[in-house]
Structure formats: C-alpha cells, structure tokens
Design a protein around this motif. Structure first.
Motif, PDB file in Angstrom:
ATOM      1  N   ALA A 221       0.818  -1.225   0.000  1.00 43.78           N
ATOM      2  CA  ALA A 221       0.000   0.000   0.000  1.00 43.78           C
ATOM      3  C   ALA A 221       0.846   1.267   0.000  1.00 43.78           C
ATOM      4  N   GLN A 222       1.698   1.374  -1.011  1.00 48.98           N
ATOM      5  CA  GLN A 222       2.475   2.602  -1.165  1.00 48.98           C
ATOM      6  C   GLN A 222       1.548   3.758  -1.530  1.00 48.98           C
ATOM      7  N   GLU A 223       1.924   4.961  -1.096  1.00 46.35           N
ATOM      8  CA  GLU A 223       1.105   6.140  -1.355  1.00 46.35           C
ATOM      9  C   GLU A 223       1.609   6.920  -2.555  1.00 46.35           C
ATOM     10  N   LEU A 224       0.673   7.407  -3.349  1.00 46.81           N
ATOM     11  CA  LEU A 224       0.975   8.309  -4.454  1.00 46.81           C
ATOM     12  C   LEU A 224       0.027   9.496  -4.296  1.00 46.81           C
ATOM     13  N   ILE A 225       0.589  10.668  -3.961  1.00 45.82           N
ATOM     14  CA  ILE A 225      -0.227  11.818  -3.578  1.00 45.82           C
ATOM     15  C   ILE A 225      -0.240  12.875  -4.686  1.00 45.82           C
ATOM     16  N   CYS A 226      -1.446  13.396  -4.963  1.00 43.44           N
ATOM     17  CA  CYS A 226      -1.617  14.488  -5.922  1.00 43.44           C
ATOM     18  C   CYS A 226      -2.131  15.720  -5.178  1.00 43.44           C
ATOM     19  N   PHE A 227      -1.554  16.879  -5.494  1.00 39.50           N
ATOM     20  CA  PHE A 227      -2.010  18.143  -4.938  1.00 39.50           C
ATOM     21  C   PHE A 227      -2.541  18.989  -6.087  1.00 39.50           C
ATOM     22  N   ILE A 228      -3.850  19.224  -6.102  1.00 40.58           N
ATOM     23  CA  ILE A 228      -4.464  19.995  -7.181  1.00 40.58           C
ATOM     24  C   ILE A 228      -5.092  21.251  -6.578  1.00 40.58           C
ATOM     25  N   PRO A 229      -4.521  22.448  -6.859  1.00 39.90           N
ATOM     26  CA  PRO A 229      -5.074  23.677  -6.292  1.00 39.90           C
ATOM     27  C   PRO A 229      -6.385  24.077  -6.973  1.00 39.90           C
ATOM     28  N   ILE A 230      -7.181  24.835  -6.248  1.00 41.10           N
ATOM     29  CA  ILE A 230      -8.346  25.513  -6.817  1.00 41.10           C
ATOM     30  C   ILE A 230      -8.007  26.995  -6.872  1.00 41.10           C
ATOM     31  N   THR A 231      -7.999  27.542  -8.078  1.00 38.58           N
ATOM     32  CA  THR A 231      -7.636  28.941  -8.298  1.00 38.58           C
ATOM     33  C   THR A 231      -8.669  29.587  -9.202  1.00 38.58           C
ATOM     34  N   ASP A 232      -9.199  30.705  -8.783  1.00 45.41           N
ATOM     35  CA  ASP A 232     -10.209  31.432  -9.561  1.00 45.41           C
ATOM     36  C   ASP A 232     -11.356  30.516  -9.977  1.00 45.41           C
ATOM     37  N   ASP A 233     -11.820  29.719  -9.037  1.00 45.26           N
ATOM     38  CA  ASP A 233     -12.982  28.852  -9.213  1.00 45.26           C
ATOM     39  C   ASP A 233     -12.756  27.762 -10.263  1.00 45.26           C
ATOM     40  N   LYS A 234     -11.518  27.261 -10.356  1.00 47.87           N
ATOM     41  CA  LYS A 234     -11.214  26.155 -11.262  1.00 47.87           C
ATOM     42  C   LYS A 234     -10.139  25.264 -10.655  1.00 47.87           C
ATOM     43  N   LEU A 235     -10.157  23.993 -11.047  1.00 54.71           N
ATOM     44  CA  LEU A 235      -9.058  23.095 -10.689  1.00 54.71           C
ATOM     45  C   LEU A 235      -7.844  23.515 -11.507  1.00 54.71           C
ATOM     46  N   ASP A 236      -6.815  23.960 -10.810  1.00 57.82           N
ATOM     47  CA  ASP A 236      -5.639  24.564 -11.451  1.00 57.82           C
ATOM     48  C   ASP A 236      -4.626  23.477 -11.806  1.00 57.82           C
ATOM     49  N   LEU A 237      -4.852  22.828 -12.935  1.00 52.67           N
ATOM     50  CA  LEU A 237      -3.995  21.714 -13.328  1.00 52.67           C
ATOM     51  C   LEU A 237      -2.583  22.172 -13.655  1.00 52.67           C
ATOM     52  N   ALA A 238      -2.424  23.402 -14.116  1.00 52.90           N
ATOM     53  CA  ALA A 238      -1.093  23.913 -14.479  1.00 52.90           C
ATOM     54  C   ALA A 238      -0.169  23.976 -13.271  1.00 52.90           C
ATOM     55  N   ASN A 239      -0.733  24.174 -12.079  1.00 51.87           N
ATOM     56  CA  ASN A 239       0.085  24.253 -10.868  1.00 51.87           C
ATOM     57  C   ASN A 239      -0.098  23.041  -9.957  1.00 51.87           C
ATOM     58  N   ALA A 240      -0.668  21.977 -10.493  1.00 52.66           N
ATOM     59  CA  ALA A 240      -0.831  20.749  -9.714  1.00 52.66           C
ATOM     60  C   ALA A 240       0.521  20.073  -9.512  1.00 52.66           C
ATOM     61  N   ARG A 241       0.666  19.376  -8.389  1.00 50.00           N
ATOM     62  CA  ARG A 241       1.904  18.656  -8.073  1.00 50.00           C
ATOM     63  C   ARG A 241       1.602  17.168  -7.929  1.00 50.00           C
ATOM     64  N   TYR A 242       2.216  16.375  -8.792  1.00 49.73           N
ATOM     65  CA  TYR A 242       2.071  14.922  -8.749  1.00 49.73           C
ATOM     66  C   TYR A 242       3.182  14.311  -9.588  1.00 49.73           C
ATOM     67  N   ASP A 243       3.393  13.013  -9.472  1.00 47.33           N
ATOM     68  CA  ASP A 243       4.437  12.325 -10.220  1.00 47.33           C
ATOM     69  C   ASP A 243       3.962  12.126 -11.661  1.00 47.33           C
ATOM     70  N   LYS A 244       4.461  12.972 -12.554  1.00 49.32           N
ATOM     71  CA  LYS A 244       4.014  12.934 -13.944  1.00 49.32           C
ATOM     72  C   LYS A 244       4.621  11.767 -14.730  1.00 49.32           C
ATOM     73  N   LYS A 245       5.548  11.063 -14.089  1.00 47.61           N
ATOM     74  CA  LYS A 245       6.083   9.848 -14.727  1.00 47.61           C
ATOM     75  C   LYS A 245       5.152   8.650 -14.498  1.00 47.61           C
ATOM     76  N   LEU A 246       4.303   8.762 -13.489  1.00 47.20           N
ATOM     77  CA  LEU A 246       3.406   7.665 -13.159  1.00 47.20           C
ATOM     78  C   LEU A 246       1.951   7.945 -13.539  1.00 47.20           C
ATOM     79  N   LEU A 247       1.535   9.218 -13.423  1.00 46.24           N
ATOM     80  CA  LEU A 247       0.125   9.559 -13.647  1.00 46.24           C
ATOM     81  C   LEU A 247      -0.041  10.550 -14.797  1.00 46.24           C
ATOM     82  N   GLU A 248      -1.206  10.482 -15.400  1.00 47.57           N
ATOM     83  CA  GLU A 248      -1.622  11.463 -16.401  1.00 47.57           C
ATOM     84  C   GLU A 248      -2.966  12.022 -15.937  1.00 47.57           C
ATOM     85  N   ILE A 249      -3.032  13.372 -15.839  1.00 45.87           N
ATOM     86  CA  ILE A 249      -4.267  14.047 -15.454  1.00 45.87           C
ATOM     87  C   ILE A 249      -4.613  15.038 -16.546  1.00 45.87           C
TER      88      ILE A 249
END
Length: 302
Positions: A273-301
């Motif tokens: 049960a290894q953890e993989l954490i994504c941090f997705i900010p909400i900016t100006d009433d939107k999910l701010d994918l440009a400033n999201a933090r996650y392992d882009k080698k493992l996940l695609e959002i």
C-alpha cells in the motif's frame, strides 16, 4: 385460490391508485394552479419476474442569489426483480411539473437515472445507486431547474461552503469501482474522474490515469483518500477536511473568492500500500492543473 386473491388485491390496488390524467409543465402559474397527477404505486407479477412501478412528487427550493426559484419534481421509479428477489434493476425518471418563476435556467426536461433512490438537498438532486460486495455506492447530482448533471462520485463528496447560503462548490471523485465497471476489464488505465461543480453547472471534469500498464494492475481502484486544505486564514477546514467554510464571503462573490484551496488525493498501490499523492489547487474557481503537483512519470491528469 391464494394466488387468485393476491392477483385480485393488486388489481384492486391498481385501479384505486390510478393517477389522474395530465402531466403538463406549469411555469409561473396563477395562485390557484393545480397539479393534476397524483402519487401511486403498482406491482406486476409474472411467472418469471416482479415489476414495481411508483410515482412520487418532491418539492424543491432553489434559493440562491443568482437564481431564486422553487417547484415540484415528478419521480417515476421502475424496479424489475426475479421471483427469488436475488437480482433486480432499477431505473428512475425525473421530470419537473411546476416552477414558481420563469427564468432562463428553468425548462422542461426528462432525465433517466440509473439509481435506487432520489433525495434533494443543498438546492440539488442527489441520485444514489447502491453498491455491492465488489462495487461502491455511486451518486450523481443534478440541477433541478434544467436536469443537467453537475457531478458524479463514489463513496462521498466534498464541498466549499458559503455560510448561511445554499450555494456550494462540489468536489467528487468517481472511482472505477462502480456498477458500470464491475466484472469488466479496464483497458484505459483509468483510476477515476475528478469533478468540480457549482449548484448551477459543472465546471470541470478531469481524468486520472496510470501511465504504466503493469503498475496500474497494482493500484487500488476504490475511491482514494481525499482532504481539502486552505492557505486563506479567513477560511476554515471542517469535518476532517471534507469541506472548507468560506467565512468571509457571501453569495455576491467572484471567481477569485474560490482560490487558495488545495485538493489532496492519495492513491494506494502495491502489496504494501504505497502512497501516491496528488495536490491539485483551486484557483479562480477552477481546478488549477497547471500548478498541480504529482508524479508525472506515473500519472496522467487531463
């Protein structure tokens, strides 16, 4: 003889509860307007199945600063079960029959929902499909004025709350462990969909996928752990991070007020049960994918 009495009972119930004619949508009616339909329930029994049909009505109040309306919704429910009652399918149809005010948002519609029950809260229609041993409870949320789906999620939803207001920002994750994925091979490496919506409309839907096929097979496909946090000192995280109270704003808000909030999503994979954490900010009433933090080698959002 017993079977004859049972059938006679249901036949009598059918005629006694048969609805009156008429199903016209009434918008901004006169003070004495009458809704002609009535609630009823029926049951049909054959050699192989039992079918239940019911019609009910629920009143709703949509009291938001941007839209004030109310009305009545007609809920038609059909359930077909086998004689042993071990398998069943349920379909619900939602239709408005009355609005108190004319508006650009209120319109006639008919929505078919794969659900077992319907409820109304936070100025929204909540439809629930019960899970089983291999699937999670699944929900869909609709705008009662136009029937548009706002979001879909499994397990539970998260929200941004304006005190003394019904206005919300919903955040929900729909995992692949729903009835629709049960027993099927998932070929697109999908972990689920992340929704962001208001009471009025859907704002965003993001797909979260695993890039590596072998690694994907080790991921838990149930709803991941989610927590909301904020760096705005005027806002408050409540209910163990399930919602953020936007304490210094009112319904007369701007998109900038829905900022400085982070959606933290924790996925689990592997036998340990290894953890993989994504941090997705909400900016100006939107999910701010440009400033999201996650392992882009493992996940695609996207």
């Amino acid at each position: 003889m017993y079977r004859y009495l049972v059938l006679l009972f249901f036949a009598c119930s059918f005629y006694a509860c048969k609805p009156k004619t008429g199903n016209t949508l009434v918008i901004a009616p006169s003070k004495d307007a009458i809704i002609k339909d009535s609630a009823y329930a029926k049951m049909y029994i054959t050699a192989t199945e039992i079918r239940r049909e019911s019609v009910d009505y629920i009143t709703f109040d949509f009291s938001l600063y941007k839209e004030k309306n109310a009305g009545v919704l007609k809920i038609c429910k059909k359930t077909i079960s086998n004689k042993e009652l071990t398998k069943s399918t349920t379909q619900i149809q939602i239709q408005p029959v009355y609005f108190t005010a004319q508006s650009a948002h209120a319109k006639k519609y008919s929505v078919d929902v794969n659900a077992d029950e319907i409820s109304f809260k936070e100025a929204s229609i909540f439809a629930k499909k019960n899970g089983n041993d291999t699937t999670e409870d699944w929900y869909s949320v609709y705008n009662p004025l136009n029937g548009e789906m706002l979001l879909s999620f499994t397990n539970d939803y998260y929200d941004l709350v304006i005190p003394n207001s019904k206005e919300r920002r919903y955040i929900g994750f729909q995992s692949t462990k729903t009835e629709f994925k049960s027993g099927k091979e998932t070929t697109d490496h999908l972990l689920g969909n992340l929704f962001y919506a208001s009471n009025m409309y859907q704002i965003q839907q993001l797909q979260i996928k695993v890039l590596d096929e072998k690694l994907y097979k080790n991921f838990s496909l149930y709803t991941p752990k989610m927590v909301l946090s904020t760096s705005n000192k005027s806002y408050t995280s409540i209910d163990d991070g399930r919602r953020i109270a936007l304490m210094n704003i009112s319904e007369q808000n701007t998109s900038m007020d829905f900022s400085n909030i982070v959606v933290e999503i924790t996925f689990y994979y592997g036998t340990d049960a290894q953890e993989l954490i994504c941090f997705i900010p909400i900016t100006d009433d939107k999910l701010d994918l440009a400033n999201a933090r996650y392992d882009k080698k493992l996940l695609e959002i996207k």
